[in-house]
Design a protein around this motif. Sequence first.
Motif: not given
Length: 243
Positions: A141, A169, A200-201, A204
Amino acid sequence: LHDVTEEEKIEQDRREFVANVSHELRTPLTTMKSYLEALEDGALADPEIAPRFLNVTQNETDRMIRLVKDLLQLSKIDSDDYQLNLETVEMNRYLDETIERFEMIASDKNIDFHRKLNKKSIYAKIDRDKMTQVLDNIISNAMKYSPEGGTVKIRLLLQGKNIRLSISDQGMGIPRESQTKIFERFYRVDKARARSVGGTGLGLAIAKELIQAHGGHIWAQSEYGKGTTIFITLPYASKGAKS
Ligand code: ADP
């Protein structure tokens, strides 16, 4: 109006989850169907178009496979007899190895990794495979949302009885109201954009379940437009701890 009872809330969440799964599966299926129809209607005979259309159906199939894999994993974690395979791991070395696997992909996007690890050895009891999955998701991510030429910083430090790991980041960031929601199943800040980058969501949501199963915490801190940091804490294990 009456207060929503716990049972009603669970039922609402369940319905929403089923609706989300159905939608997430229907989208690639609909796309595949229309491309297959176009191929059948003549595109297959066109040497320019055919490979492109076949490639689309391949990608959509891959997306469905990823989704089903993530769903199966979540359902395993949800089950009562879910168990981690814990061992005592030296985290500096483990993180070095983890980062190394990403360096090649990072250099393609001109992304620099900065690591600031602890000077002394730090141990934690982890399930290597599961923790690797968590970190892979967070690091990818961080790279996915990083600008070209950006820096991803990985820090490890000891904090009381916990070890604290952070991955930062310099990407687009996450609006404040979404910073806890990103750990919910299927929540994406920008659905269209996130889908186009292939997620895919569920990454996390799985990460949160796995970190909690380790007795740890995970959260996000972000300044919209400036960057995101994901924090993870895990209980510290003394060196001699049995795995
Ligand atoms: P996805 O498969 O969409 O990446 P995740 O569960 O990994 O699913 O992340 C959920 C959402 O959180 C993403 O769609 C994105 O909107 C947001 N997100 C996660 N990590 C970052 C990040 N480092 N910077 C900006 N947004 C992020």
